[in-house]
Scaffold this motif. Structure first.
Motif, PDB file in Angstrom:
ATOM      1  N   UNK A   1       0.791  -1.227   0.000  1.00 48.35           N
ATOM      2  CA  UNK A   1       0.000   0.000   0.000  1.00 48.35           C
ATOM      3  C   UNK A   1       0.820   1.273   0.000  1.00 48.35           C
TER       4      UNK A   1
ATOM      5  N   UNK B   1       2.239   3.667  -2.351  1.00 49.40           N
ATOM      6  CA  UNK B   1       2.220   3.995  -3.758  1.00 49.40           C
ATOM      7  C   UNK B   1       2.311   5.495  -3.966  1.00 49.40           C
ATOM      8  N   UNK B   2       3.054   5.975  -4.953  1.00 41.31           N
ATOM      9  CA  UNK B   2       3.917   5.191  -5.837  1.00 41.31           C
ATOM     10  C   UNK B   2       5.211   4.814  -5.116  1.00 41.31           C
TER      11      UNK B   2
ATOM     12  N   UNK C   1       8.630   6.876  -4.666  1.00 39.17           N
ATOM     13  CA  UNK C   1       8.792   8.025  -3.781  1.00 39.17           C
ATOM     14  C   UNK C   1       9.314   7.628  -2.414  1.00 39.17           C
ATOM     15  N   UNK C   2       9.291   6.330  -2.108  1.00 36.39           N
ATOM     16  CA  UNK C   2       9.695   5.908  -0.768  1.00 36.39           C
ATOM     17  C   UNK C   2      11.077   5.283  -0.725  1.00 36.39           C
TER      18      UNK C   2
ATOM     19  N   UNK D   1      13.956   6.879   1.226  1.00 35.70           N
ATOM     20  CA  UNK D   1      13.667   7.549   2.495  1.00 35.70           C
ATOM     21  C   UNK D   1      14.202   6.733   3.657  1.00 35.70           C
ATOM     22  N   UNK D   2      14.431   7.419   4.751  1.00 28.11           N
ATOM     23  CA  UNK D   2      14.819   6.744   5.989  1.00 28.11           C
ATOM     24  C   UNK D   2      13.590   6.614   6.877  1.00 28.11           C
TER      25      UNK D   2
ATOM     26  N   UNK E   1      11.737   9.484   8.426  1.00 27.04           N
ATOM     27  CA  UNK E   1      11.029  10.434   7.572  1.00 27.04           C
ATOM     28  C   UNK E   1       9.613   9.974   7.255  1.00 27.04           C
ATOM     29  N   UNK E   2       9.206   8.833   7.816  1.00 29.23           N
ATOM     30  CA  UNK E   2       7.885   8.285   7.507  1.00 29.23           C
ATOM     31  C   UNK E   2       6.987   8.335   8.727  1.00 29.23           C
ATOM     32  N   UNK E   3       5.689   8.246   8.490  1.00 30.99           N
ATOM     33  CA  UNK E   3       4.754   8.158   9.608  1.00 30.99           C
ATOM     34  C   UNK E   3       4.746   6.725  10.134  1.00 30.99           C
TER      35      UNK E   3
ATOM     36  N   UNK F   1       3.139   4.296   7.754  1.00 28.59           N
ATOM     37  CA  UNK F   1       3.994   4.017   6.587  1.00 28.59           C
ATOM     38  C   UNK F   1       5.142   3.095   6.969  1.00 28.59           C
TER      39      UNK F   1
ATOM     40  N   UNK G   1       3.966  -0.363   7.080  1.00 27.29           N
ATOM     41  CA  UNK G   1       3.811  -0.882   5.714  1.00 27.29           C
ATOM     42  C   UNK G   1       5.154  -1.279   5.125  1.00 27.29           C
TER      43      UNK G   1
ATOM     44  N   UNK H   1       8.674  -5.600   3.543  1.00 21.49           N
ATOM     45  CA  UNK H   1       9.884  -6.395   3.728  1.00 21.49           C
ATOM     46  C   UNK H   1       9.574  -7.864   3.927  1.00 21.49           C
TER      47      UNK H   1
ATOM     48  N   UNK I   1      -5.010   4.653  11.491  1.00 16.59           N
ATOM     49  CA  UNK I   1      -4.156   3.874  10.603  1.00 16.59           C
ATOM     50  C   UNK I   1      -4.345   2.379  10.840  1.00 16.59           C
TER      51      UNK I   1
ATOM     52  N   UNK J   1      -6.453   0.452   8.408  1.00 16.54           N
ATOM     53  CA  UNK J   1      -5.839   0.247   7.094  1.00 16.54           C
ATOM     54  C   UNK J   1      -4.862  -0.911   7.114  1.00 16.54           C
TER      55      UNK J   1
ATOM     56  N   UNK K   1      12.345  17.377  10.438  1.00 15.51           N
ATOM     57  CA  UNK K   1      11.444  16.224  10.327  1.00 15.51           C
ATOM     58  C   UNK K   1      10.271  16.563   9.432  1.00 15.51           C
ATOM     59  N   UNK K   2       9.942  15.641   8.608  1.00 25.25           N
ATOM     60  CA  UNK K   2       8.773  15.810   7.787  1.00 25.25           C
ATOM     61  C   UNK K   2       7.553  15.517   8.643  1.00 25.25           C
TER      62      UNK K   2
ATOM     63  N   UNK L   1       4.220  13.878   9.461  1.00 25.82           N
ATOM     64  CA  UNK L   1       3.532  12.732   8.874  1.00 25.82           C
ATOM     65  C   UNK L   1       2.235  13.201   8.233  1.00 25.82           C
ATOM     66  N   UNK L   2       1.885  12.614   7.118  1.00 27.75           N
ATOM     67  CA  UNK L   2       0.647  13.030   6.483  1.00 27.75           C
ATOM     68  C   UNK L   2      -0.539  12.699   7.371  1.00 27.75           C
TER      69      UNK L   2
ATOM     70  N   UNK M   1      -4.012  11.312   8.787  1.00 28.72           N
ATOM     71  CA  UNK M   1      -4.512   9.951   8.751  1.00 28.72           C
ATOM     72  C   UNK M   1      -5.551   9.802   7.647  1.00 28.72           C
TER      73      UNK M   1
ATOM     74  N   UNK N   1      -2.938   8.581   4.025  1.00 28.03           N
ATOM     75  CA  UNK N   1      -1.852   7.805   4.615  1.00 28.03           C
ATOM     76  C   UNK N   1      -1.079   7.025   3.565  1.00 28.03           C
ATOM     77  N   UNK N   2      -1.741   6.710   2.471  1.00 28.32           N
ATOM     78  CA  UNK N   2      -1.060   5.960   1.426  1.00 28.32           C
ATOM     79  C   UNK N   2      -0.164   6.835   0.579  1.00 28.32           C
TER      80      UNK N   2
ATOM     81  N   UNK O   1       2.585   9.504  -0.730  1.00 28.59           N
ATOM     82  CA  UNK O   1       3.963   9.758  -0.337  1.00 28.59           C
ATOM     83  C   UNK O   1       4.010  11.010   0.528  1.00 28.59           C
ATOM     84  N   UNK O   2       5.025  11.101   1.391  1.00 26.41           N
ATOM     85  CA  UNK O   2       5.108  12.280   2.238  1.00 26.41           C
ATOM     86  C   UNK O   2       5.314  13.532   1.392  1.00 26.41           C
TER      87      UNK O   2
ATOM     88  N   UNK P   1      14.302 -12.943   9.221  1.00 27.57           N
ATOM     89  CA  UNK P   1      14.342 -13.043   7.766  1.00 27.57           C
ATOM     90  C   UNK P   1      15.357 -14.068   7.303  1.00 27.57           C
TER      91      UNK P   1
END
Ligand SMILES: Nc1ncnc2c1ncn2[C@@H]1O[C@H](COP(=O)(O)OP(=O)(O)OP(=O)(O)O)[C@@H](O)[C@H]1O
Ligand SMILES: [Mg+2]
Lengths: 344, 347
Positions: free
Chosen positions: A151, A153-154, A157-158, A161-162, A165-167, A170, A173, A178, A200, A203, B1-2, B4-5, B7, B11-12, B14-15, B253
């Motif tokens: 989920x 997308x696209x 864009x990810x 990233x580190x 930098x994500x929520x 995310x 996900x 992985x 979230x 989802x 820090x970005x 977070x978008x 909710x 959420x899907x 990209x930031x 893994x």
């Protein structure tokens, strides 16, 4: 809705009775505790996870859910009993274990902790594939595909990233991507949404269900949230102090709970529409598992005299109801519930 | 820090590009670097001021010490005092000192009668060689042993390695140095006991071998006394890392344990370790002073020691600033290196 013992869907042309992907039998995991006291974190569990099925493992904190989950993935070696993959006992030699780990994946509660902070999304997702297939020319393609299946997308864009930098959603996900890149048969998710925002959560759970429906993925989802179990699981196992004390389909267990412990857990849900039942007694301690039924000291049925009325009180205090078989049928490890069922 | 978008449906997505949340003016990197450099400069100023007063409260009068055992008239003493500028009132001396420091003019040594900066330049090479070699070996040894011990915490190997390291660490370096001299140099005659070279040796290869031969004992002493701190830092930061979920994920893994260590645990544990190693270089300075003195190594440490006995104020003041300055510089480097290593601070 009375589910037959066999899990086959009725409208299918008699598929082969699918054996469990992953199963535990007579599983015990004991930790050497401080002061020589051993903690029996998992104390005799039989459990099966079949293809295309989500099993929820519920129970209060410290009852051994995570330990059971880790043992199922070969991350903790059982003290006794065994874990089997497609019926074959897990082989703990490193080469065999590695092959198993290509097929069974882990998702942990806190995505911030389960991602290496210094690895990019690309590295995190590609890692599993690199471990098992080496660097292949189609790697980037596969990473992108796994990200979109999870989920994100696209995906482009990810990639670079580190994690920071994500929520949170995310990140989880990314963890799931992985796992998906290896096309696993089964995912063990230890409280996969407990650290996420309520918005979230849904989802991520829908994602797990879609993976089951679209790809036949099997999953064990550990949670202490019965509402969550109700929403996503096919079957449920209620754990108390290292044992599964009640199992069955979600409908069976949650709409007609038999074990007093399950009833107590359900009574505190807001939807229950009944007086919340607060369990008395000390919180369970795996270093001191009581004799008889392990729940008897806190059991509201025993305390209220209903067990006495049913004539099982003595057995509750002295006789262990024993582990539940892994089969499919709804069952509860409770003398009183069994007496009720027998007596009508 | 970005941020977070929000909710829900977004959420899907990209930031958002990293634009928001940044204050106008200097970019954060420049502000960060500027702040660090400024702090370092302020510390250096404080060190300069301290250096002046610190050595003036030492017991002993340079003039008396330098003329000891010689018949000198009161006039000669007065002349010397004037020469050194010690006849001036303290505020005037302080002012001269500060002006000198700021123009990198450290004055003239009382005992050697040559500019201190010349002495320092001459002695810098041997010290850098000794301290550099010792630190490098100690750091590598400490990191390797610390990694081993931290990854198998509580094992026999961990206990033995840690015990040996801490024992050596608690031994005074001059004592260990003397012990090595007695055992391996004076007794067995395996190594030279003092100095950095044998007079009369010629040819680049021979000189290099000769210096290396002289270095063995001082470097061994330094490594033995110092490696424990690197080891303990690495060990504890690896122990902190060892419970991390991303290690469990990698293991689940199918990654081999040795690779989980090498690819995940060590790089993350090195992060705090590198900083602490830079911060701990201050101890290297004090260690080097003692070791150079014991082995008569012709470096800044023995220069400092010889200056301290007089006290040869220009030498000790200047060296104190140089030593403290190098520690400050290392700390600054640690601050500057850290963001390069950690993506979380890089932003
Ligand atoms: N490595 C360990 N060493 C010793 N004891 C352990 C270890 N791991 C777990 N335990 C103990 O085993 C018991 C079960 O722990 P486990 O983490 O499986 O519980 P849980 O059901 O996952 O709890 P929670 O809901 O809080 O995550 C606890 O009492 C815990 O203290
Ligand atoms: Mg847990």
């Amino acid at each position: 809705m009375t589910a037959p013992a066999a899990p086959a869907a009725p409208d299918q042309p008699a598929p082969e009775p699918a054996g469990p992907v992953l199963s535990a039998s007579g599983l015990h995991v004991t930790f050497a505790g401080r002061g020589g006291r051993a903690a029996r974190a998992v104390d005799g569990v039989d459990l099966e996870i079949r293809p295309g099925e989500i099993v929820a493992l519920v129970g209060e904190s410290g009852c051994g859910k995570s330990t059971l989950a880790r043992a199922l993935l070969g991350l903790v070696r059982p003290t006794s009993g065994q874990v089997a993959y497609h019926g074959r006992p897990l082989d703990y030699r490193s080469r065999e274990l590695k092959r198993f780990r290509e097929r069974a994946q882990l998702v942990l509660q806190d995505p911030s902790g389960s991602l290496n902070p210094r690895h990019t999304v690309y590295d995190a997702v590609a890692e599993g594939r690199r471990i098992h297939n080496g660097a292949t020319p189609d790697e980037q393609e596969r990473v992108a595909e796994a990200l979109s299946r999870a989920g994100l997308r696209p995906p482009e864009r990810f990639l670079l990233r580190y994690p920071h930098e994500l929520s949170g959603g995310q990140r989880q996900r990314v963890v799931i991507a992985g796992a998906l890149i290896l096309d696993p048969e089964v995912i063990v998710a230890d409280e996969p949404v407990a650290s996420l925002d309520a918005s979230v959560r849904g989802e991520i759970l829908r994602l797990l269900m879609r993976l089951r429906d679209d790809f036949g993925l099997a999953a064990l989802v550990v949670t202490h949230d019965l509402g969550l179990a109700w929403n996503i699981a096919d079957r449920i196992a209620v754990m108390y102090l290292g044992r599964v004390v009640e199992t069955g389909t979600v409908e069976e267990v949650l709409s007609a709970p038999r074990h007093p412990y399950t009833r107590a857990l359900l009574s505190v849900l807001p939807e229950a529409g009944q007086e919340p039942q607060v369990l008395a007694g000390e919180p369970p301690d795996p270093t001191r598992i009581p004799g008889g039924c392990r729940f008897h000291a806190r059991c509201p049925v025993l305390a209220s005299g209903r067990a006495e009325a049913a004539g099982v009180a003595e057995r509750c205090r002295t006789e262990d109801p024993g582990p539940l078989p892994a089969g499919g049928a709804a069952d509860a490890a409770c003398h009183w519930a069994r007496a009720q069922a027998a007596g009508g | 820090m970005t941020a977070p978008p929000a909710a829900g449906a977004t959420a899907d997505a990209a930031p958002a590009p990293r634009a928001g949340g940044r204050r106008p003016g200097l970019p954060p990197t420049v502000r960060y670097l500027g702040g660090r450099v400024l702090t370092a400069l302020v510390s250096l100023l404080a060190v300069m001021v301290t250096s002046f007063f610190l050595f003036r409260v030492l017991p002993g009068d340079p003039v008396t010490a330098l003329t000891q055992g010689r018949a000198v008239t009161v006039e000669q003493l007065e002349a010397m005092r004037r020469d050194f500028g010690l006849d001036q009132p303290l505020p005037q001396q302080f002012l001269d000192y500060c002006l000198g420091m700021l123009t990198l003019d450290f004055g003239t040594s009382y005992q050697y009668r040559v500019p201190v900066s010349d002495l320092i330049l001459e002695r810098l090479g041997p010290t850098l060689l000794l301290a550099g070699t010792g630190t490098l070996i100690a750091a590598v040894l400490g990191l390797v042993l610390g990694t081993r011990a931290g990854w198998r915490r509580g094992s026999v190997m961990d206990r033995v390695d840690t015990g040996v390291a801490l024992t050596l660490w608690s031994v005074p370096s001059f004592w260990l140095g003397l012990l090595l001299i007695v055992l391996l140099a004076s007794g067995a005659g395996l190594f030279p006991t003092s100095g950095m070279s044998t007079p009369g040796v010629t040819g680049p290869l021979n000189v290099a071998l000769d210096v290396a031969h002289h270095m063995v004992l001082p470097v061994a002493t330094m490594v033995a006394v110092v490696y424990a701190q690197y080891m303990m830092i690495m060990r504890s930061s690896l122990v902190d890392e060892a419970g991390a979920d991303y290690l469990t994920t990698a293991r689940a893994k199918g990654l081999r344990d040795a690779l989980v260590l090498r690819r995940h645990a060590v790089p993350n544990a090195l992060l705090p370790t590198v900083t602490l190693i830079f911060l701990n270089l201050g101890r290297v300075v004090s260690g080097v002073i003692l070791i150079e003195t014991v082995f008569a190594w012709p470096g800044l440490g023995s220069l400092f020691y010889s200056g301290l006995r007089v006290p040869d104020l220009p030498i000790v003041q200047a060296l104190f600033v140089v030593f403290a300055g190098s520690v400050i510089l290392m700390n600054l480097l640690a601050d500057l290196v850290y963001p390069l290593l950690d993506p979380r601070v890089r932003t």
